[in-house]
Design an enzyme around this catalytic site. Structure first.
Site, PDB file in Angstrom:
ATOM      1  N   HIS A   9       0.634  -1.374   0.290  1.00  0.00           N
ATOM      2  CA  HIS A   9       0.157   0.160   0.022  1.00  0.00           C
ATOM      3  C   HIS A   9       0.747   1.619  -0.196  1.00  0.00           C
ATOM      4  CE1 HIS A   9       1.240  -1.180   4.199  1.00  0.00           C
ATOM      5  NE2 HIS A   9       0.878  -0.440   4.157  1.00  0.00           N
ATOM      6  N   CYS A  65       7.835  -0.830  -1.080  1.00  0.00           N
ATOM      7  CA  CYS A  65       7.493  -0.574   0.118  1.00  0.00           C
ATOM      8  C   CYS A  65       7.608   0.839   0.578  1.00  0.00           C
ATOM      9  CB  CYS A  65       8.305  -1.527   0.917  1.00  0.00           C
ATOM     10  SG  CYS A  65       9.011  -1.798   2.030  1.00  0.00           S
ATOM     11  N   GLY A  68      11.574   0.395   1.221  1.00  0.00           N
ATOM     12  CA  GLY A  68      11.841  -0.537   0.496  1.00  0.00           C
ATOM     13  C   GLY A  68      12.692  -1.801   0.627  1.00  0.00           C
ATOM     14  N   GLY A  70      12.175  -3.585   3.883  1.00  0.00           N
ATOM     15  CA  GLY A  70      11.651  -4.986   3.877  1.00  0.00           C
ATOM     16  C   GLY A  70      10.864  -5.735   2.391  1.00  0.00           C
ATOM     17  N   HIS A  98      27.893  -4.600 -11.953  1.00  0.00           N
ATOM     18  CA  HIS A  98      28.344  -5.555 -11.113  1.00  0.00           C
ATOM     19  C   HIS A  98      27.477  -6.347 -10.973  1.00  0.00           C
ATOM     20  CE1 HIS A  98      31.287  -1.392 -10.707  1.00  0.00           C
ATOM     21  NE2 HIS A  98      31.084  -1.910 -12.057  1.00  0.00           N
ATOM     22  N   ARG A 132      34.924  -8.863 -15.252  1.00  0.00           N
ATOM     23  CA  ARG A 132      36.039  -9.311 -13.008  1.00  0.00           C
ATOM     24  C   ARG A 132      34.562  -9.536 -12.726  1.00  0.00           C
ATOM     25  NH1 ARG A 132      36.070  -3.348 -13.191  1.00  0.00           N
ATOM     26  NH2 ARG A 132      35.325  -2.497 -11.736  1.00  0.00           N
TER      27      ARG A 132
END
Length: 155
Positions: A9, A65, A68, A70, A98, A132
């Protein structure tokens, strides 16, 4: 590219906005909810987006969310998901370049629409560089496999 979007929400409004931005950029959008601002649980949407990426219904995912955290933690519990919580476009570009991040997490209450758009554009405009970074990504996968193998049945 096909993108799966999911949010609780708190991320509902920004999810809808970013899905529109993605469509305007020419991407196909799979909206996995939520579809209203009514209170819901972020793990449900992190899992839905992760599964869509893992089963090939989407190339990449975007989850939101309030901050961010959770939703990104939940997404990263799924083997094969590399979810990056990003607050800058530079971080989003690096996440793709990366670590070959396949899900972007955003904190809808921490960043504005303009910043979120810039982050999304950077995430979509970049690709894994290989080289790499392949060695490091292989080690990441090894850690993931060892974690799964060591998982206690009652954890």
């Amino acid at each position: 590219m096909k993108l799966a979007f999911g949010a609780d929400h708190a991320g509902f409004e920004l999810k809808n906005h970013l899905a529109g931005v993605a469509r305007d950029l020419g991407h196909e959008v799979l909206d996995l909810g939520t579809h209203s601002p009514d209170s819901v649980d972020y793990p449900d949407f992190a899992e839905a987006v992760g599964r869509a990426v893992l089963d090939g219904r989407a190339d990449l995912g975007v989850v939101l969310c309030s901050n961010g955290v959770g939703i990104s933690i939940t997404a990263n519990k799924m083997p094969g998901i590399r979810c990056a919580l990003c607050h800058t476009s530079w971080g989003a570009a690096r996440a793709r370049q990366h670590v070959n991040a396949n899900v972007l997490a955003l904190g809808a209450w921490e960043i504005g629409r303009g910043v979120a758009e810039d982050i999304l554009r950077a995430f979509l405009a970049n690709e894994f560089e290989g080289g790499r970074h392949e060695r490091r990504l292989a080690k990441l996968h090894d850690v993931e496999r060892r974690g799964i193998a060591a998982e206690a049945p009652n954890a």
